[in-house]
Design a protein around this motif. Structure first.
Motif, PDB file in Angstrom:
ATOM      1  N   ALA A 256       0.828  -1.218   0.000  1.00  0.00           N
ATOM      2  CA  ALA A 256       0.000   0.000   0.000  1.00  0.00           C
ATOM      3  C   ALA A 256       0.861   1.267   0.000  1.00  0.00           C
ATOM      4  O   ALA A 256       1.934   1.287   0.586  1.00  0.00           O
ATOM      5  CB  ALA A 256      -0.895  -0.004   1.235  1.00  0.00           C
ATOM      6  N   THR A 257       0.369   2.277  -0.679  1.00  0.00           N
ATOM      7  CA  THR A 257       1.027   3.579  -0.604  1.00  0.00           C
ATOM      8  C   THR A 257       0.057   4.561   0.057  1.00  0.00           C
ATOM      9  O   THR A 257      -1.158   4.364   0.014  1.00  0.00           O
ATOM     10  CB  THR A 257       1.400   4.121  -2.000  1.00  0.00           C
ATOM     11  N   GLY A 258       0.622   5.579   0.647  1.00  0.00           N
ATOM     12  CA  GLY A 258      -0.210   6.578   1.314  1.00  0.00           C
ATOM     13  C   GLY A 258       0.014   7.945   0.717  1.00  0.00           C
ATOM     14  O   GLY A 258       0.870   8.124  -0.154  1.00  0.00           O
ATOM     15  N   ARG A 259      -0.770   8.906   1.204  1.00  0.00           N
ATOM     16  CA  ARG A 259      -0.540  10.294   0.783  1.00  0.00           C
ATOM     17  C   ARG A 259      -0.096  11.081   2.009  1.00  0.00           C
ATOM     18  O   ARG A 259      -0.748  11.078   3.050  1.00  0.00           O
ATOM     19  CB  ARG A 259      -1.801  10.888   0.155  1.00  0.00           C
ATOM     20  N   LEU A 260       1.033  11.738   1.813  1.00  0.00           N
ATOM     21  CA  LEU A 260       1.708  12.406   2.921  1.00  0.00           C
ATOM     22  C   LEU A 260       1.627  13.919   2.779  1.00  0.00           C
ATOM     23  O   LEU A 260       1.842  14.460   1.692  1.00  0.00           O
ATOM     24  CB  LEU A 260       3.188  11.984   2.908  1.00  0.00           C
ATOM     25  N   HIS A 261       1.342  14.592   3.888  1.00  0.00           N
ATOM     26  CA  HIS A 261       1.406  16.061   3.908  1.00  0.00           C
ATOM     27  C   HIS A 261       2.829  16.504   4.255  1.00  0.00           C
ATOM     28  O   HIS A 261       3.450  17.263   3.533  1.00  0.00           O
ATOM     29  CB  HIS A 261       0.400  16.604   4.922  1.00  0.00           C
ATOM     30  N   SER A 262       3.354  16.006   5.384  1.00  0.00           N
ATOM     31  CA  SER A 262       4.694  16.424   5.807  1.00  0.00           C
ATOM     32  C   SER A 262       5.205  15.477   6.887  1.00  0.00           C
ATOM     33  O   SER A 262       4.433  14.692   7.459  1.00  0.00           O
ATOM     34  CB  SER A 262       4.666  17.854   6.351  1.00  0.00           C
ATOM     35  N   ILE A 263       6.495  15.588   7.164  1.00  0.00           N
ATOM     36  CA  ILE A 263       7.111  14.773   8.219  1.00  0.00           C
ATOM     37  C   ILE A 263       7.775  15.713   9.213  1.00  0.00           C
ATOM     38  O   ILE A 263       8.439  16.670   8.814  1.00  0.00           O
ATOM     39  CB  ILE A 263       8.194  13.826   7.646  1.00  0.00           C
ATOM     40  N   GLU A 264       7.577  15.439  10.491  1.00  0.00           N
ATOM     41  CA  GLU A 264       8.283  16.207  11.510  1.00  0.00           C
ATOM     42  C   GLU A 264       9.236  15.266  12.230  1.00  0.00           C
ATOM     43  O   GLU A 264       8.813  14.221  12.740  1.00  0.00           O
ATOM     44  CB  GLU A 264       7.275  16.797  12.496  1.00  0.00           C
ATOM     45  N   THR A 265      10.514  15.654  12.262  1.00  0.00           N
ATOM     46  CA  THR A 265      11.472  14.843  13.013  1.00  0.00           C
ATOM     47  C   THR A 265      11.637  15.465  14.395  1.00  0.00           C
ATOM     48  O   THR A 265      11.351  16.646  14.579  1.00  0.00           O
ATOM     49  CB  THR A 265      12.832  14.794  12.291  1.00  0.00           C
ATOM     50  N   PHE A 266      12.031  14.689  15.356  1.00  0.00           N
ATOM     51  CA  PHE A 266      12.222  15.161  16.747  1.00  0.00           C
ATOM     52  C   PHE A 266      10.954  15.786  17.324  1.00  0.00           C
ATOM     53  O   PHE A 266      11.023  16.759  18.068  1.00  0.00           O
ATOM     54  CB  PHE A 266      13.376  16.176  16.840  1.00  0.00           C
ATOM     55  N   GLY A 267       9.801  15.281  16.962  1.00  0.00           N
ATOM     56  CA  GLY A 267       8.542  15.768  17.535  1.00  0.00           C
ATOM     57  C   GLY A 267       8.500  15.419  19.024  1.00  0.00           C
ATOM     58  O   GLY A 267       8.838  14.301  19.414  1.00  0.00           O
ATOM     59  N   ALA A 268       8.102  16.406  19.845  1.00  0.00           N
ATOM     60  CA  ALA A 268       8.098  16.155  21.292  1.00  0.00           C
ATOM     61  C   ALA A 268       6.710  16.323  21.902  1.00  0.00           C
ATOM     62  O   ALA A 268       6.546  16.188  23.111  1.00  0.00           O
ATOM     63  CB  ALA A 268       9.078  17.097  21.974  1.00  0.00           C
ATOM     64  N   VAL A 269       5.707  16.627  21.065  1.00  0.00           N
ATOM     65  CA  VAL A 269       4.376  16.873  21.635  1.00  0.00           C
ATOM     66  C   VAL A 269       3.304  15.878  21.164  1.00  0.00           C
ATOM     67  O   VAL A 269       2.215  15.848  21.726  1.00  0.00           O
ATOM     68  CB  VAL A 269       3.885  18.315  21.340  1.00  0.00           C
ATOM     69  N   ASP A 270       3.623  15.076  20.173  1.00  0.00           N
ATOM     70  CA  ASP A 270       2.601  14.160  19.640  1.00  0.00           C
ATOM     71  C   ASP A 270       2.819  12.734  20.133  1.00  0.00           C
ATOM     72  O   ASP A 270       3.043  11.819  19.345  1.00  0.00           O
ATOM     73  CB  ASP A 270       2.588  14.227  18.108  1.00  0.00           C
ATOM     74  N   GLY A 271       2.770  12.578  21.451  1.00  0.00           N
ATOM     75  CA  GLY A 271       2.978  11.270  22.059  1.00  0.00           C
ATOM     76  C   GLY A 271       4.215  11.292  22.930  1.00  0.00           C
ATOM     77  O   GLY A 271       4.927  12.293  22.992  1.00  0.00           O
ATOM     78  N   PRO A 272       4.466  10.170  23.633  1.00  0.00           N
ATOM     79  CA  PRO A 272       5.587  10.146  24.583  1.00  0.00           C
ATOM     80  C   PRO A 272       6.953  10.150  23.900  1.00  0.00           C
ATOM     81  O   PRO A 272       7.095   9.646  22.782  1.00  0.00           O
ATOM     82  CB  PRO A 272       5.373   8.835  25.343  1.00  0.00           C
ATOM     83  N   GLY A 273       7.948  10.713  24.564  1.00  0.00           N
ATOM     84  CA  GLY A 273       9.326  10.683  24.076  1.00  0.00           C
ATOM     85  C   GLY A 273       9.514  11.496  22.807  1.00  0.00           C
ATOM     86  O   GLY A 273       8.688  12.331  22.442  1.00  0.00           O
TER      87      GLY A 273
END
Ligand code: SF4
Length: 236
Positions: free
Chosen positions: A2-19
């Motif tokens: 399967a392929t998906g459609r992506l808006h963007s990627i955030e690296t080092f995210g600290a607010v969308d879940g633990p760690g």
């Protein structure tokens, strides 16, 4: 695969879940929340194509920073709208020992959603509004997907973080928080409740996209007031 459609990627995210997390913001959302910061995620055909292999490759780059709690979060848009793709991605990440969280809005649920939730390690739920009429007014959607989601979360006993945006004049009163606490008793495994203050930084984006901003004139949420309200939230 399967392929998906992506808006963007955030690296080092600290607010969308633990760690520390790599956050994949997926394209497409059935809701039209009045305060949405990312109306550019709405169109399911927008963004760019991404494969599961690419998700894994990008996620593995962050592995040295994930520690015991971090991992990947699929956000949006509404990630459950791309159930087949997200399911494959979550399973592929699991084979690499990377945990996944699904950040859902509770505005969409289909036959794939339960499998996605089952495969993921945890959920983040933006609860929108507990009152059906206000929920509809805010999102343009019905609450029925939210209740299907809650039933599945309870059955699968998935850990969940609740997020609630507080909008001045809409839900910024004590009574709302008490009712929210009561409503959240319906969900068994709530680990955290987070109130997020409304801000109007997306307004220019609406102008640029030629969209009407429905909360024009609503002031950003006062921080002290938000803190006061946050102190009233309760995990049972
Ligand atoms: S669910 Fe999220 S992405 Fe969709 S309209 Fe609401 S805030 Fe925007």
């Amino acid at each position: 695969m399967a392929t998906g459609r992506l808006h963007s990627i955030e690296t080092f995210g600290a607010v969308d879940g633990p760690g520390i997390r790599t956050v994949f913001f997926l394209q497409g959302c059935p809701a039209r929340c009045a305060y949405c910061h990312n109306p550019d995620t709405w169109n399911p055909a927008g963004g760019q194509e991404i494969t599961v292999e690419e998700v894994v490759r990008r996620a593995k780059r962050g592995r040295p920073y994930y520690g015991a709690n971090g991992g990947v979060t699929f956000s949006g848009g509404e990630p459950l709208l791309q159930g087949e793709f997200v399911l494959e991605a979550v399973r592929a990440l699991k084979r690499e020992g990377i945990s996944s969280a699904i950040d859902t809005s509770g505005t969409y649920f289909d036959d794939m959603s339960e499998k996605v939730i089952d495969a993921a390690d945890m959920l983040l739920l933006d609860i929108k509004h507990i009152d059906p009429k206000k929920f509809r007014e805010l999102t343009g959607r019905e609450q029925s997907p939210l209740f299907r989601l809650i039933e599945v979360i309870n059955r699968l006993d998935k850990p969940i973080w609740i997020r609630q945006v507080i909008v001045p004049g809409f839900n910024d009163d004590e009574q709302y928080i008490y009712s929210l606490n009561e409503f959240l008793r319906k969900i068994r495994s709530v680990k955290k409740i987070e109130l997020l203050g409304y801000h109007n930084m997306a307004e220019n984006k609406y102008d640029r996209m030629g969209l009407r901003y429905r909360l024009q004139g609503v002031r950003p949420m006062n921080r002290n007031r938000l803190q006061q309200l946050s102190s009233l939230t309760q995990i049972v």
